[in-house]
Design an enzyme around this catalytic site. Structure first.
Site, short mmCIF file in Angstrom:
data_model
loop_
_atom_site.label_atom_id
_atom_site.label_comp_id
_atom_site.label_asym_id
_atom_site.label_seq_id
_atom_site.Cartn_x
_atom_site.Cartn_y
_atom_site.Cartn_z
N SER A 84 0.83 -1.21 0.00
CA SER A 84 0.00 0.00 0.00
C SER A 84 0.86 1.25 0.00
CB SER A 84 -0.92 -0.01 1.22
OG SER A 84 -0.18 -0.23 2.38
N HIS B 176 -2.53 -3.23 -6.43
CA HIS B 176 -3.00 -2.79 -5.12
C HIS B 176 -4.51 -2.90 -5.02
CE1 HIS B 176 -3.35 0.57 -1.92
NE2 HIS B 176 -3.23 -0.60 -1.37
N GLU C 149 -5.28 -0.57 -8.16
CA GLU C 149 -4.26 0.36 -8.69
C GLU C 149 -3.13 -0.48 -9.27
OE1 GLU C 149 -4.28 4.35 -5.90
OE2 GLU C 149 -3.37 2.58 -5.05
N ASN D 194 -4.43 6.04 -1.38
CA ASN D 194 -3.96 6.25 0.00
C ASN D 194 -3.44 7.66 0.23
OD1 ASN D 194 -4.70 3.79 0.88
ND2 ASN D 194 -2.68 2.85 0.65
#
Ligand code: CAA
Length: 282
Positions: free
Chosen positions: A118, A139, A151, A189
Site C-alpha cells: 500500500s 494494489h 491500482e 492512499n
C-alpha cells in the site's frame, strides 16, 4: 507452468480477500503463509465470504464447492514455483518484502511478481530481483471482494508485457484498473489516509466526538463509513505507516502523523483487529 494458477503470499485480510476473488473467478490459488494457524483462519474467512455470496444468490452451492476446491494452502514458499503470477500480500515491512521478492524471483524465474503493497516503492522491490521487468504493483482495497478498484503501479523497470498481463487479470476478476505512478501512497492512499489523519486531529483537538466526526462524513459527504471507522477497518498501524511514508517521501509537513494516532498505535489500539481503535469492537 499453469497459466490459471496464481500464488498469493500472506494469508492476512488482504491475502484472504485476494484469494477469495481469484477462486470465485476460476483461478487455482496456492495461498502461502509461514503460519498454519493463519492459513486456517483464512480458510474460515474465505468460506464465510463465499457463504455470503451464496446467501445473496450470487453464487450457487455447486460454484461455491468448485471455488473452494481451487484453493490450496501451503507453508513452503517453493510450492509457488509453478505459478504464472504471484501476488504478494505480506505485512508492510520493507526488509520482509525485499527478502520475499529475492526468494520469489529465484524460485519462479518466469512468473510475474505483483505486490499488493500500500505504500512501498515498487522500483525498490524490483531492484532486488533478477529480472525486475516482471515486478509490478497490484494494489487491492479492503474489503477486496466488495471494492472494485485495483491500482496498477509500474516500477521504473516494469515491462509493458507485465502491465498488460496484470491489466487483463484485473479485468477477468471483474475489477477496474487505474494506472498510477510509483510515488508514495499512489493515488487512493495519498488522498484517503491524510483524511483519516486529519479526522484524528479533529478528535485530538476536541472539536467533536468520534461518533460525530464519522456521522458528519457519512451524512455530509456521502461516504459509506466515517474516516475514524475507516481507519479502524484499515488498521491504525497501517494508517500510521502510510503517513510516515508520505511524510518522509514528500518531505512536506502537511503529511505529519497526528500525535493521537501515534499514541493509539503505541497503546496497541489498532482498530478492528485488536478490538479497540477510535471505536470499540466486540
Ligand atoms: N465476500 C463477499 N461479499 C461480501 C464480503 C465478503 N468477504 N464482505 C461483504 N460483502 C458484501 C455483503 O454481502 C454486502 O452485499 P449486498 O450489498 O449485496 O448486501 C456488501 O458486501 C456490503 O457489506 P455489508 O452489508 O456487510 O456492509 P456495509 O453495507 O455496511 O458496507 C463496507 C461495508 C463495504 C466496508 C462499506 O462501508 C465500505 O465500502 N466502506 C469503505 C471501505 C474503504 O474505503 N476501503 C478502502 C480502504 S483503503 C485500502 O484498503 C487500501 C490500503 O492500502 C490501506
Amino acid at each position: 507452468m499453469n497459466k490459471q494458477q496464481i500464488g498469493v503470499v500472506g494469508a492476512g485480510t488482504m491475502g484472504q480477500g485476494i484469494a477469495q476473488v481469484l477462486i470465485t473467478n476460476g483461478f487455482d490459488v496456492q495461498l502461502f503463509d509461514v503460519a498454519e494457524s493463519a492459513l486456517e483462519r483464512a480458510r474460515g474467512a474465505i468460506g464465510n465470504g463465499l457463504e455470503k455470496l451464496v446467501s445473496k444468490q450470487r453464487l450457487s452451492g455447486a460454484e461455491q464447492q468448485a471455488a473452494l476446491q481451487r484453493l490450496s494452502t501451503l507453508t513452503a514458499l517453493d510450492g509457488l514455483a509453478g505459478c504464472r503470477v504471484i501476488i504478494e500480500a505480506a505485512p508492510e515491512n520493507p526488509e520482509l518484502k525485499e527478502q520475499l521478492f529475492r526468494d520469489l524471483s529465484a524460485l519462479a524465474p518466469n512468473a510475474i511478481l505483483a505486490s499488493n503493497t500500500s505504500s512501498l516503492s515498487l522500483t525498490r522491490l524490483a531492484a532486488v530481483c533478477d529480472s525486475p521487468e516482471r515486478v509490478v504493483g497490484m494494489h487491492f482495497f479492503n474489503p477486496v471482494p466488495v471494492l472494485k478498484l485495483v491500482e496498477i503501479i509500474r516500477a521504473e523497470q516494469t515491462s509493458d508485457a507485465t502491465v498488460a498481463h496484470i491489466e487483463s487479470l484485473t479485468q477477468s476478476l471483474g475489477k477496474t484498473a487505474v494506472a498510477v505512478a510509483d510515488m508514495p501512497g499512489f493515488a487512493v492512499n495519498r488522498l484517503l489516509v491524510p483524511m483519516i489523519n486529519e479526522a484524528a486531529f479533529l478528535l485530538q483537538e476536541g472539536a467533536a466526538t468520534a461518533e460525530d466526526i464519522d456521522t458528519a462524513m457519512k451524512l455530509g459527504a456521502a461516504h459509506p463509513m466515517g474516516p475514524l471507522a475507516l481507519g479502524d477497518l484499515i488498521g491504525l498501524d497501517v494508517c500510521l505507516a502510510i503517513m510516515e511514508v508520505l511524510f518522509e517521501g514528500f518531505g512536506d509537513p502537511k503529511y505529519r502523523p497526528c500525535p493521537l494516532l501515534r499514541r493509539m498505535v503505541s497503546a496497541g489500539y489498532l482498530g478492528r483487529k485488536s478490538g479497540r481503535g477510535f471505536h470499540c469492537y466486540d
